[in-house]
Scaffold this motif. Structure first.
Motif, short mmCIF file in Angstrom:
data_model
loop_
_atom_site.label_atom_id
_atom_site.label_comp_id
_atom_site.label_asym_id
_atom_site.label_seq_id
_atom_site.Cartn_x
_atom_site.Cartn_y
_atom_site.Cartn_z
N SER A 5 1.00 -1.11 0.27
CA SER A 5 0.20 -0.06 -0.12
C SER A 5 0.93 1.55 0.10
CB SER A 5 -0.99 0.20 1.40
OG SER A 5 -0.35 0.02 2.15
N GLU A 6 1.40 1.18 0.79
CA GLU A 6 2.90 1.53 0.56
C GLU A 6 3.21 2.56 -0.85
OE1 GLU A 6 5.53 1.82 3.83
OE2 GLU A 6 4.28 1.81 4.81
N GLU A 7 3.83 1.78 -1.59
CA GLU A 7 4.57 1.59 -2.46
C GLU A 7 3.27 1.80 -3.83
OE1 GLU A 7 5.95 -1.86 -4.38
OE2 GLU A 7 7.55 -2.47 -2.70
N ASP A 8 2.36 1.70 -3.42
CA ASP A 8 1.14 2.10 -4.74
C ASP A 8 1.11 3.63 -4.09
OD1 ASP A 8 0.39 0.02 -5.17
OD2 ASP A 8 -1.39 -1.31 -3.90
N GLU A 9 0.79 4.45 -2.83
CA GLU A 9 0.99 5.83 -2.82
C GLU A 9 1.80 6.19 -3.07
OE1 GLU A 9 0.46 6.25 1.82
OE2 GLU A 9 -1.51 4.95 2.01
N ASN A 10 3.32 5.57 -3.35
CA ASN A 10 4.25 6.43 -3.85
C ASN A 10 4.16 6.76 -4.94
OD1 ASN A 10 5.40 7.22 -1.14
ND2 ASN A 10 6.90 5.27 -1.54
N ASP A 11 3.31 5.59 -6.08
CA ASP A 11 3.38 5.78 -7.67
C ASP A 11 2.09 6.89 -7.62
OD1 ASP A 11 5.21 3.22 -7.20
OD2 ASP A 11 3.64 1.63 -7.28
N ALA A 12 1.18 6.45 -6.97
CA ALA A 12 0.45 7.84 -7.21
C ALA A 12 0.59 8.72 -6.84
CB ALA A 12 -0.96 7.58 -6.44
N SER A 13 1.42 9.96 -6.01
CA SER A 13 1.74 10.74 -5.45
C SER A 13 3.25 10.76 -7.24
CB SER A 13 2.70 10.79 -4.66
OG SER A 13 3.97 10.03 -3.70
N ASN A 14 3.63 10.35 -7.48
CA ASN A 14 4.93 10.67 -8.39
C ASN A 14 4.29 10.01 -9.68
OD1 ASN A 14 5.73 11.05 -6.19
ND2 ASN A 14 7.03 9.33 -6.36
N ASN A 15 3.20 10.33 -10.76
CA ASN A 15 2.94 10.29 -11.63
C ASN A 15 3.59 10.31 -12.65
OD1 ASN A 15 1.32 8.15 -11.02
ND2 ASN A 15 -1.20 9.26 -11.14
N GLY A 16 3.88 12.01 -12.27
CA GLY A 16 4.35 13.51 -13.10
C GLY A 16 5.60 13.10 -13.36
N GLN A 17 6.62 11.91 -12.55
CA GLN A 17 8.39 11.45 -13.15
C GLN A 17 8.01 10.79 -14.08
OE1 GLN A 17 9.39 10.48 -8.95
NE2 GLN A 17 9.53 12.69 -8.04
N THR A 18 9.35 10.14 -14.78
CA THR A 18 9.52 9.30 -15.71
C THR A 18 9.68 8.25 -14.62
OG1 THR A 18 12.04 9.91 -15.28
CG2 THR A 18 10.33 11.30 -17.16
N SER A 19 9.50 7.52 -15.64
CA SER A 19 10.02 5.85 -15.07
C SER A 19 11.30 5.82 -14.70
CB SER A 19 9.10 4.56 -15.68
OG SER A 19 10.58 4.81 -17.01
N SER A 20 12.27 6.30 -15.32
CA SER A 20 13.68 6.33 -14.36
C SER A 20 13.70 6.53 -13.32
CB SER A 20 14.37 6.76 -15.91
OG SER A 20 14.20 8.21 -16.14
N GLU A 21 13.05 8.18 -13.59
CA GLU A 21 13.86 8.16 -11.93
C GLU A 21 12.30 7.82 -10.87
OE1 GLU A 21 11.65 11.87 -12.15
OE2 GLU A 21 13.38 13.21 -13.95
N GLN A 22 11.34 6.88 -11.26
CA GLN A 22 11.35 6.10 -10.45
C GLN A 22 11.58 4.96 -9.86
OE1 GLN A 22 6.97 5.32 -12.16
NE2 GLN A 22 5.94 7.35 -11.21
N ASN A 23 12.31 4.60 -11.12
CA ASN A 23 13.46 3.13 -10.88
C ASN A 23 14.34 3.55 -9.99
OD1 ASN A 23 11.65 1.73 -12.31
ND2 ASN A 23 12.73 1.85 -13.83
N LYS A 24 14.77 4.74 -10.44
CA LYS A 24 16.55 5.30 -9.82
C LYS A 24 15.68 5.28 -7.52
CE LYS A 24 19.12 7.60 -12.81
NZ LYS A 24 20.01 9.28 -13.13
N LYS A 25 14.94 6.11 -7.69
CA LYS A 25 13.91 6.05 -5.93
C LYS A 25 14.35 4.49 -5.59
CE LYS A 25 12.76 11.07 -6.36
NZ LYS A 25 11.16 11.54 -5.94
N LYS A 26 12.99 3.94 -6.55
CA LYS A 26 12.79 2.44 -6.02
C LYS A 26 14.52 1.63 -5.28
CE LYS A 26 8.42 1.23 -7.36
NZ LYS A 26 8.05 0.66 -9.13
N LYS A 27 15.12 1.75 -6.55
CA LYS A 27 16.52 1.07 -6.29
C LYS A 27 17.22 1.58 -4.95
CE LYS A 27 17.26 -0.45 -10.82
NZ LYS A 27 18.73 -0.24 -11.85
N GLN A 28 17.09 3.39 -4.60
CA GLN A 28 17.64 4.03 -3.28
C GLN A 28 16.77 3.41 -2.17
OE1 GLN A 28 17.57 7.75 -4.76
NE2 GLN A 28 19.80 8.38 -5.62
N GLN A 29 15.71 3.42 -2.35
CA GLN A 29 14.82 2.98 -1.76
C GLN A 29 14.90 1.26 -0.66
OE1 GLN A 29 13.02 5.10 0.86
NE2 GLN A 29 12.74 3.21 1.64
N GLN A 30 15.57 0.54 -2.08
CA GLN A 30 15.89 -0.96 -1.53
C GLN A 30 16.81 -0.77 -1.18
OE1 GLN A 30 15.02 -2.90 -5.42
NE2 GLN A 30 13.56 -3.55 -4.98
#
Length: 103
Positions: free
Chosen positions: A61-86
């Motif tokens: 559910s936290e990932e879903d919330e983050n995905d919903a709030s970051n819809n304006g960002q590109t997928s590469s930026e989202q992937n970088k943030k996910k990798k950093q978070q992991q």
């Protein structure tokens, strides 16, 4: 050892009673084992149906919330943030850190 007629009158009925008691004891033991086996099966089934961990649902559910709030960002930026978070989540509390034990 020889038995007289009077002694046989007492011994034979007691033999039947002893046989009945032994049979009842045997049946009681079998029933106890069946009941224990049935209880064990119920316990195993209850454990199989029970939910063991619900922490994974929170993370989803936290990932879903983050995905919903970051819809304006590109997928590469989202992937970088996910990798950093992991990577941050994967850091061990003391491995890789230096501790001075010479104290």
């Amino acid at each position: 050892m020889s038995l007289k007629g009077v002694e046989l009158q007492i011994a034979i009925p007691k033999t039947f009673d002893a046989g009945k008691m032994a049979d009842q004891h045997h049946q009681k033991t079998i029933n106890q084992q069946l009941d224990a086996n049935e209880a064990l099966n119920r316990e195993i089934e209850r454990k199989q149906l029970a939910v063991n961990k619900s922490e994974g649902m929170d993370a989803i559910s936290e990932e879903d919330e983050n995905d919903a709030s970051n819809n304006g960002q590109t997928s590469s930026e989202q992937n970088k943030k996910k990798k950093q978070q992991q990577e941050q989540d994967a850091q061990h509390p003391f491995k890789g850190n230096l501790f001075d034990f010479s104290g």
